[in-house]
Write an enzyme that holds these catalytic residues in place. Structure first.
Site, PDB file in Angstrom:
ATOM      1  N   GLU A 401       0.697  -1.364   0.117  1.00 17.30           N
ATOM      2  CA  GLU A 401      -0.076  -0.017   0.070  1.00 17.30           C
ATOM      3  C   GLU A 401       0.808   1.316  -0.249  1.00 17.30           C
ATOM      4  O   GLU A 401       0.830   2.080   0.729  1.00 17.30           O
ATOM      5  CB  GLU A 401      -0.871  -0.039   1.156  1.00 17.30           C
ATOM      6  CG  GLU A 401      -2.201  -1.150   1.066  1.00 17.30           C
ATOM      7  CD  GLU A 401      -3.329  -1.283   1.893  1.00 17.30           C
ATOM      8  OE1 GLU A 401      -2.989  -1.116   3.043  1.00 17.30           O
ATOM      9  OE2 GLU A 401      -4.150  -1.425   1.570  1.00 17.30           O
ATOM     10  N   GLU A 481      -4.583 -10.350   0.034  1.00 18.62           N
ATOM     11  CA  GLU A 481      -5.496 -10.086   1.421  1.00 18.62           C
ATOM     12  C   GLU A 481      -7.052 -10.572   1.113  1.00 18.62           C
ATOM     13  O   GLU A 481      -7.459 -10.055   0.009  1.00 18.62           O
ATOM     14  CB  GLU A 481      -5.468  -8.840   2.037  1.00 18.62           C
ATOM     15  CG  GLU A 481      -4.075  -8.508   2.250  1.00 18.62           C
ATOM     16  CD  GLU A 481      -3.919  -7.072   3.034  1.00 18.62           C
ATOM     17  OE1 GLU A 481      -4.948  -6.555   3.753  1.00 18.62           O
ATOM     18  OE2 GLU A 481      -2.705  -6.345   2.856  1.00 18.62           O
TER      19      GLU A 481
HETATM   20  C1  GAL Z   1      -5.280  -3.895   3.982  1.00 12.31           C
HETATM   21  C2  GAL Z   1      -3.912  -3.525   4.383  1.00 12.31           C
HETATM   22  C3  GAL Z   1      -3.489  -4.504   6.018  1.00 12.31           C
HETATM   23  C4  GAL Z   1      -4.617  -4.082   6.890  1.00 12.31           C
HETATM   24  C5  GAL Z   1      -6.040  -4.372   6.187  1.00 12.31           C
HETATM   25  C6  GAL Z   1      -7.223  -4.172   7.114  1.00 12.31           C
HETATM   26  O1  GAL Z   1      -5.554  -2.918   3.350  1.00 12.31           O
HETATM   27  O2  GAL Z   1      -2.687  -4.073   3.794  1.00 12.31           O
HETATM   28  O3  GAL Z   1      -2.361  -3.885   6.422  1.00 12.31           O
HETATM   29  O4  GAL Z   1      -4.853  -2.808   7.071  1.00 12.31           O
HETATM   30  O5  GAL Z   1      -6.233  -3.744   4.988  1.00 12.31           O
HETATM   31  O6  GAL Z   1      -7.201  -4.854   8.368  1.00 12.31           O
END
Ligand code: GAL
Length: 940
Positions: A401, A481
């Site tokens: 990010e 993710e």
């Molecule tokens: C993503 C990020 C993580 C965490 C997650 C939400 O966007 O990469 O580090 O923030 O969202 O918990």
């Protein structure tokens, strides 16, 4: 002199980065108690800190490694995306807590030596015996100084000044606690003259043969006795080997010898490639069933000891996880050693995140600013050099990010040149020009499916049909993710897994995230960000792991283990079908066991090569309702004993019997003539039932900001404040009919109810509930969206003397309509108190879907039996949903005078909308008429 704190320079005086290795050369750990003093600004205790003669006997003692904010100094801060200081790069505020550390030690091991710090957050300046060695930034990466000629046999004084904030902090805006300090090992390494300082193991695999070359900065001898290899560095040998994989982590141990030093080698032969848009290892496709892992311990923060790292690896292996993304920084090097040894695919991610620039409209974002180039390159080089010899590391991730910028192109080129053997991942630049993977976070099921089919929309900012667009469509897709595991959830793990396996383009996915980042509070409870009075603040967003902070697996982890189990076992047509989901292994390491009731037996495991299916006939089985077939480890492994269950499947043997409740006259049943509620069932005192449509919202009900905030909609229409009216209680010999209406205060909408009671044999009653909505069910005040119900069912108040639940249905753990794969069908017994899952932020928990029958009992106490037609959901607890909703810490939940039992037609699913898509409609309870039936009987 504090200029270095705010300079763009990543460091000064350090040695070039190199591989992390173990050798037989003398090594002195400088972990332990250090003299410590915390001061409020970067000036620290002043220039005397370096003076070997400074009397620090009055200073405090602080253990190293640690974070001083977890050892009683200052306080930890948690932000998600925002910087906790003004965006004013590369400057940091004058309020810059600074810890001065001093340590005395003897060094009897000669002249040549290297001083190594494995990790200091965020900037360290170092002096040895009064001489300044230099400084370094880049918290989660090692740095070293050559201290040759500076050491004496006894009475050395090492001084380190650590600043909480530095220019480096701008590159470390990961969603996690800000935890300053010397939090990884400090060590002194003797370096024999003409010993090797750095080496690169190139160990590839093709068709049964491994090819090995070890390049080093000085000549040395490579020995792998098991393979009969003995050769000089720089030479290449090809020998028959077994390949390394996460499934069979075959390591060949040996040595690299030079200058009288023996360096330990752990060589794994494997080749990573991308062919026709698919990620291959050793020539075959792999699917990462992964998690994002932060380093976290509730007491120690990111200062993990080896036992804790091993615990993580063992828990991952025990839960069928085969991959880990080291979100969002390189982990302690021992963690990678464990991944090599136990077998986990690793996406090694660099310590780069500049998320907070989003609040500056990305103006000045470091990857787009030449001034930051060296700082970014320094981090990439330190990661690649440190970790290049680990077979487990199969992908480099350039960071998280940090939007886009020309520097990513330079970082990419550097990695490709230095290590062409591993592909590169970077998600946030939507051109994917510098990534070998297309990648996203948190798509919905439909979006993911479209990606699988190659039909995803062209990302914003990329021209349709442009070279970037065309190239992206040809890349393997890595879901870095998904399934935000905040609070109760995530839902849909199985749905995601089905899609991930349906399309060749996918190389896997990583659940967000492995562990809750709760910190131990002085009262023994847990702290989240919101418990620290500081703005900006990420609040509870750090509690989003599959493990609770104390490493107890949450129900979400059990669900994930089931969703990704390596063998899918189905029973149909008199056969057991086995789908092998391993990418490389057959099933010869497993044993198959069946159970029917209390009877058990074994089945012969057929030969099922990776990614294929086979079936075998069912044996003669005893009478019973349900058959369970389990695949268990046939022999002990490093991570679980023989008998550990890796996969299971079930089938109902007898066709379900139609529900047929006896009839008769009411006996031993008393109703309240005014309310029509039950008062007595045999000897059991009962209150209710009343219609219940409320649940204590789970984190995922709250969505993310205003996105998908169902709770807001529920509260807007008043589902949390429903009041009941009774219109009519009609009593007859063979039925009691209660008509009424339930509606929220202040609203015209409501639910008309009819509860029809009929005798159902043996003092039991059958209840048919009909619910008919009226009025307009939209969250008019806030958005005009259609509202759905969190739950629809009945709430009963029962005597506190009931302590135990026994049920037939899904269990033993909690289950929800979109998270129930891990709960098998069976007969279970549990204490009511043990049915509660202690989410650190209290919320709905402990539900059981598809319950056929339930008995609540207590010693010397009349009990209750509930039967479904055919099923119901139940929760039983000593507090109400309202109590749960109000509580902000588990310790606030106090047993009431009652057991509150919910017998529900259904509850909405969990989803993962706290970061991600809305809950799919099919897991919601729409506003429509409902009818359901249950039978209640006194028991015992
Ligand atoms: C993503 C990020 C993580 C965490 C997650 C939400 O966007 O990469 O580090 O923030 O969202 O918990």
């Amino acid at each position: 002199m504090t200029d270095h704190v705010e300079s763009y320079a990543p460091g000064e005086g350090r040695l070039p980065p190199r591989a992390d290795f173990r050798s037989d050369a003398p090594r002195l750990s400088l972990n332990g108690d250090w003299a410590f003093r915390l001061t409020p600004t970067a000036a620290g205790t002043g220039p005397d800190v370096a003076d070997p003669d400074l009397d620090d006997s009055g200073w405090d003692r602080l253990r190293v490694p640690s974070h001083w904010v977890l050892e009683g100094y200052d306080r930890p801060l948690y932000t998600n995306t925002a910087y906790p200081f003004p965006i004013d790069p590369p400057h940091v505020p004058a309020q810059n807590p600074t810890g001065d550390y001093r340590r005395r030690f003897d060094w009897p091991f000669g002249e040549r030596a290297v001083l190594r710090f494995q990790g200091v957050d965020s900037c360290a300046r170092v002096w040895l015996n009064g001489t300044e060695l230099g400084h370094s930034k880049g918290s989660r990466l090692p740095f070293e100084f050559d201290v040759t000629g500076l050491l004496r046999p006894a009475g050395n004084v090492l001084a380190v000044r650590v600043h909480r904030w530095s220019s480096g902090s701008y590159l470390e805006d990961q969603d996690m606690w800000w935890l300053p300090g010397i939090f990884r090992d400090v060590e002194l390494l003797a370096r024999p003259s003409s010993a090797i300082d750095d080496f690169f193991v190139h160990a590839s695999y093709l068709d049964g043969r491994g090819t090995l070359r070890v390049d080093a900065d000085r000549p040395g001898i490579v020995e792998l006795p098991e393979l009969g290899v003995r050769m000089p560095t720089g030479e290449t040998v090809t020998v028959p080997v077994e390949p390394w994989s996460a499934e069979r982590p075959r390591l060949y141990r040996g040595t690299l010898t030079a200058g009288g030093e023996r360096i330990a080698l752990a060589v794994g032969f494997r080749t990573v490639s991308i062919v026709d848009g698919r990620l291959l290892v050793n020539g075959v496709p792999v699917l990462f069933r992964g998690v994002n892992r932060h380093e976290h311990d509730p007491e120690r923060g990111r200062a993990l000891d080896l036992a804790t790292m091993r615990r993580d690896v063992v828990l991952m292996k025990q839960h069928n996880i085969n991959a880990v993304r080291t979100s969002h920084y390189p982990p302690h090097p021992d963690f990678l050693r464990l991944c090599d040894e136990y077998g986990l695919w690793v996406v090694d991610e660099c310590d780069i995140e500049t998320h907070g620039f989003i609040y500056a409209g990305w103006a000045g974002n470091p990857p787009a600013e030449p001034a930051w180039r060296d700082a970014l390159a320094d981090r990439i080089e330190r990661m690649v050099e440190r970790d290049k010899n680990h077979p487990s590391v199969v992908v480099w991730s350039m960071g998280n990010e940090s939007w886009s910028g020309a520097t990513f192109g330079e970082l990419e080129s550097w990695i490709r040149k230095r290590d062409p053997s591993r592909p590169i991942h970077y998600e946030r630049d939507r051109s994917y020009r510098h990534s070998d993977f297309a990648s996203l976070m948190y798509p919905s099921l439909d979006e993911l499916d479209a990606i699988g089919r190659g039909e995803e929309p062209t990302p914003e900012g990329v021209e349709a049909g442009s070279p970037d667009d065309v190239r992206r469509r040809g890349l393997p897709f890595l879901l870095c993710e998904y399934a935000h595991a905040m609070g109760n959830g995530p839902g849909s793990l199985l749905d995601y897994q089905r899609i991930l396996e349906a399309h060749e383009r996918f190389c896997g996915a990583f659940v967000w995230e492995w562990i809750d980042h709760g910190l131990r509070a002085p009262d023994g409870g847990l702290l989240h960000g919101g418990d620290v009075d500081y703005t900006p603040n990420g609040g509870r967003y750090c509690l989003d792991g599959l493990l609770f902070a104390d490493r107890t697996p949450s129900p979400g982890l059990l669900e994930y283990a089931k969703a990704i189990e390596p063998v899918v076992i189905t029973i149909a047509d008199g056969r057991v079908w086995l789908r092998n989901r391993y990418d490389m292994a057959d099933l010869s390491h497993l044993r198959l066991e069946w159970t029917v009731g209390h009877e058990v037996g074994t089945l012969t495991v057929p030969h099922v090569p990776a990614r294929t299916s086979a079936s075998l006939p069912l044996p003669e089985l005893p009478d019973g309702d349900w058959l369970t077939v389990r695949a268990v480890l046939a022999a002990d492994t490093a991570w679980a004993p023989a008998g550990h269950v890796v996969a299971w499947g079930q089938a109902e043997l007898a066709p379900p019997r139609p529900v047929d409740w006896p009839r008769g006259g009411f006996s031993g049943v008393r109703f309240d003539p005014e309310t029509g509620q039950l008062v007595r069932l045999g000897d059991l005192e009962i209150g209710g039932p009343v219609l219940d449509v409320w649940r204590a919202p789970v984190e995922n009900d709250r969505g993310q900001g205003f996105r998908n905030d169902l709770t807001r909609a529920w509260r807007a229409v008043g589902l949390d404040r429903v009041l009941h009216r009774v219109d009519e209680v009609r009593t007859g010999d063979d039925r009691v009919v209660v008509r009424g209406r339930s509606g929220p205060a202040g609203q015209a909408l409501g639910l008309r109810t009819e509860m029809c009671w009929e005798p159902a044999g043996d003092g039991a009653v059958a209840l048919t509930v009909t619910v008919t909505p009226e009025g307009i069910w939209t969250d008019t005040p806030i958005g005009g969206h259609d509202v759905t119900l969190p739950r629809l069912g009945l709430r009963l108040a029962l005597p506190a003397g009931l302590t135990r639940a026994t049920w037939f249905g899904r269990g033993p753990g909690e289950s929800y309509v979109d998270s129930r794969a891990a709960a098998r069908v069976g007969r279970f017994t549990a204490e009511i108190d043990a049915l509660q899952t202690p989410y650190p932020w209290p919320q709905e928990n402990g539900n059981h879907v598809e319950t056929r029958w339930l008995e609540l009992t207590g010693d010397g106490q009349p009990g209750l039996r509930v039967e479904g037609d055919p099923w119901f959901d139940f929760t039983a607890r000593r507090w109400t949903s309202e109590d749960l909703d109000r509580a902000t810490k588990p310790s606030q939940l106090r047993p009431s005078e009652r057991v509150w039992l919910n017998v529900d037609h259904g509850q909405q699913g969990l989803g993962s909308a706290s970061c991600g898509p809305p809950l799919p409609q099919r897991y919601r309870l729409p506003i429509r008429p409902y009818t359901f039936r249950v039978r209640l009987a006194g028991w015992g």
